[in-house]
Design a protein around this motif. Structure first.
Motif, mmCIF file in Angstrom:
data_model
loop_
_atom_site.group_PDB
_atom_site.id
_atom_site.type_symbol
_atom_site.label_atom_id
_atom_site.label_comp_id
_atom_site.label_asym_id
_atom_site.label_seq_id
_atom_site.Cartn_x
_atom_site.Cartn_y
_atom_site.Cartn_z
ATOM 1 N N THR A 2 18.133 -37.495 -46.687
ATOM 2 C CA THR A 2 16.953 -37.902 -47.442
ATOM 3 C C THR A 2 16.368 -36.700 -48.164
ATOM 4 N N THR A 3 15.987 -36.871 -49.411
ATOM 5 C CA THR A 3 15.357 -35.785 -50.157
ATOM 6 C C THR A 3 13.867 -35.745 -49.849
ATOM 7 N N LEU A 4 13.240 -34.625 -50.186
ATOM 8 C CA LEU A 4 11.790 -34.517 -50.009
ATOM 9 C C LEU A 4 11.062 -35.558 -50.852
ATOM 10 N N ALA A 5 11.571 -35.818 -52.044
ATOM 11 C CA ALA A 5 10.939 -36.808 -52.920
ATOM 12 C C ALA A 5 11.013 -38.207 -52.302
ATOM 13 N N GLN A 6 12.157 -38.555 -51.728
ATOM 14 C CA GLN A 6 12.304 -39.864 -51.084
ATOM 15 C C GLN A 6 11.376 -39.983 -49.886
ATOM 16 N N LEU A 7 11.304 -38.914 -49.085
ATOM 17 C CA LEU A 7 10.431 -38.930 -47.919
ATOM 18 C C LEU A 7 8.964 -39.001 -48.334
ATOM 19 N N SER A 8 8.631 -38.370 -49.439
ATOM 20 C CA SER A 8 7.262 -38.423 -49.953
ATOM 21 C C SER A 8 6.878 -39.851 -50.327
ATOM 22 N N ARG A 9 7.798 -40.561 -50.975
ATOM 23 C CA ARG A 9 7.525 -41.949 -51.350
ATOM 24 C C ARG A 9 7.380 -42.835 -50.109
ATOM 25 N N ALA A 10 8.149 -42.544 -49.063
ATOM 26 C CA ALA A 10 8.125 -43.375 -47.862
ATOM 27 C C ALA A 10 6.883 -43.135 -47.009
ATOM 28 N N THR A 11 6.325 -41.934 -47.080
ATOM 29 C CA THR A 11 5.204 -41.581 -46.207
ATOM 30 C C THR A 11 3.871 -41.446 -46.925
ATOM 31 N N GLY A 12 3.897 -41.244 -48.238
ATOM 32 C CA GLY A 12 2.668 -40.991 -48.968
ATOM 33 C C GLY A 12 2.193 -39.556 -48.858
ATOM 34 N N LEU A 45 -1.736 -34.894 -36.477
ATOM 35 C CA LEU A 45 -1.375 -36.259 -36.112
ATOM 36 C C LEU A 45 -1.288 -37.148 -37.348
ATOM 37 N N GLU A 46 -2.183 -36.926 -38.312
ATOM 38 C CA GLU A 46 -2.181 -37.748 -39.527
ATOM 39 C C GLU A 46 -0.895 -37.557 -40.332
ATOM 40 N N LEU A 47 -0.273 -36.393 -40.227
ATOM 41 C CA LEU A 47 0.982 -36.138 -40.930
ATOM 42 C C LEU A 47 2.182 -36.582 -40.106
ATOM 43 N N LEU A 48 2.105 -36.385 -38.790
ATOM 44 C CA LEU A 48 3.265 -36.658 -37.937
ATOM 45 C C LEU A 48 3.511 -38.151 -37.730
ATOM 46 N N LEU A 49 2.460 -38.955 -37.691
ATOM 47 C CA LEU A 49 2.650 -40.394 -37.457
ATOM 48 C C LEU A 49 3.497 -41.056 -38.541
ATOM 49 N N PRO A 50 3.160 -40.890 -39.840
ATOM 50 C CA PRO A 50 4.019 -41.516 -40.865
ATOM 51 C C PRO A 50 5.420 -40.910 -40.898
ATOM 52 N N LEU A 51 5.552 -39.631 -40.551
ATOM 53 C CA LEU A 51 6.884 -39.017 -40.519
ATOM 54 C C LEU A 51 7.719 -39.583 -39.385
ATOM 55 N N ALA A 52 7.096 -39.826 -38.230
ATOM 56 C CA ALA A 52 7.817 -40.427 -37.102
ATOM 57 C C ALA A 52 8.310 -41.819 -37.465
ATOM 58 N N GLN A 83 12.124 -42.930 -37.892
ATOM 59 C CA GLN A 83 12.439 -43.880 -36.817
ATOM 60 C C GLN A 83 12.681 -43.160 -35.495
ATOM 61 N N VAL A 84 11.774 -42.281 -35.138
ATOM 62 C CA VAL A 84 11.828 -41.596 -33.856
ATOM 63 C C VAL A 84 10.445 -41.667 -33.217
ATOM 64 N N ALA A 85 10.414 -41.499 -31.901
ATOM 65 C CA ALA A 85 9.142 -41.467 -31.196
ATOM 66 C C ALA A 85 8.410 -40.174 -31.520
ATOM 67 N N LEU A 86 7.080 -40.227 -31.486
ATOM 68 C CA LEU A 86 6.273 -39.050 -31.786
ATOM 69 C C LEU A 86 6.585 -37.919 -30.807
ATOM 70 N N ASP A 87 6.806 -38.252 -29.534
ATOM 71 C CA ASP A 87 7.141 -37.231 -28.538
ATOM 72 C C ASP A 87 8.420 -36.493 -28.915
ATOM 73 N N GLU A 88 9.389 -37.243 -29.442
ATOM 74 C CA GLU A 88 10.653 -36.605 -29.835
ATOM 75 C C GLU A 88 10.451 -35.702 -31.048
ATOM 76 N N LEU A 89 9.555 -36.102 -31.919
ATOM 77 C CA LEU A 89 9.315 -35.327 -33.136
ATOM 78 C C LEU A 89 8.738 -33.953 -32.810
ATOM 79 N N VAL A 90 7.867 -33.897 -31.805
ATOM 80 C CA VAL A 90 7.256 -32.622 -31.444
ATOM 81 C C VAL A 90 7.970 -31.942 -30.279
ATOM 82 N N GLY A 91 9.023 -32.600 -29.745
ATOM 83 C CA GLY A 91 9.774 -31.985 -28.660
ATOM 84 C C GLY A 91 9.002 -31.922 -27.368
ATOM 85 N N ALA A 92 8.101 -32.886 -27.149
ATOM 86 C CA ALA A 92 7.298 -32.873 -25.936
ATOM 87 C C ALA A 92 8.148 -33.274 -24.738
#
Length: 202
Positions: free
Chosen positions: A34-44, A62-69, A73-82
């Motif tokens: 995925t390109t940065l431009a595509q991810l930008s469109r998907a997340t705002g 949190l406001e940035l990580l939630l739409p990225l998660a 399609q991953v859990a927020l815990d996985e995104l931050v490596g908790a």
């Protein structure tokens, strides 16, 4: 040791966790091609903010990580490596659709999903084949399952499984006499079913 003495250690640990988010975000995006431009469109989220997040120049919130998660399609815990914490049991509520009860056996958003289906008998059901992208796996725990797959019309008994490309027209129901219990695995595409068009009467 007092709370004041532990403070710097906690700050260092938090900085390490947050510092690892950027490389993890970049790896997830590149793995999904995925390109940065595509991810930008998907997340705002703007391309510049995404770039700074991945490079570690922007502190993740949190406001940035939630739409990225959601986008990855991953859990927020996985995104931050908790580390895994809390009760590992799944307490999802069952859902009933068209008389069938679905019990979620997984709670991770996106990706492969597992369900137990409780299907009441409907011996007079008329097959209505459907198609969608993906690959399904079904295992009969009890009762019987009628599976119409392409030109095949099969009856699955307890202990029998079926797997198939869901681009093949397929349909299933419980021919009775008792209730059927089935384990099923499918990806997110499996939630977007499309009824196969029937030929018009001439």
């Amino acid at each position: 040791m007092s709370d004041d003495d532990a403070g710097p250690d906690r700050d260092d640990s938090l900085d390490q966790v947050l510092g690892a988010v950027g490389p993890r975000l970049r790896a997830l995006r590149q793995r999904r091609a995925t390109t940065l431009a595509q991810l930008s469109r998907a997340t705002g989220i703007s391309v510049s903010t995404l770039s700074r997040l991945e490079s570690g120049q922007r502190r993740p919130t949190l406001e940035l990580l939630l739409p990225l998660a959601r986008a990855h399609q991953v859990a927020l815990d996985e995104l931050v490596g908790a580390p895994p914490t809390g009760d590992p049991r799944v307490h999802a509520r069952p859902v009933t659709r068209h008389g069938r009860t679905y019990l979620p056996l997984t709670r991770r958003p996106g990706g492969l999903q597992a369900f137990k289906m409780i299907i009441p008998p409907t011996p007079a059901s008329e097959p209505q084949p459907q198609v969608h992208e993906g690959y399904d796996w079904m295992y009969v725990l009890s009762g019987r399952l009628r599976l119409v797959l392409g030109e095949h019309d099969l009856i699955l008994a307890p202990g029998e499984a079926a797997e198939f490309d869901t681009r093949t027209p397929h349909w299933f129901a419980n021919p009775g006499p008792g209730t059927a219990e089935v384990l099923t695995l499918f990806g997110p595409q499996g939630e977007r079913l499309h009824v196969r068009a029937r030929p018009r009467d001439r």
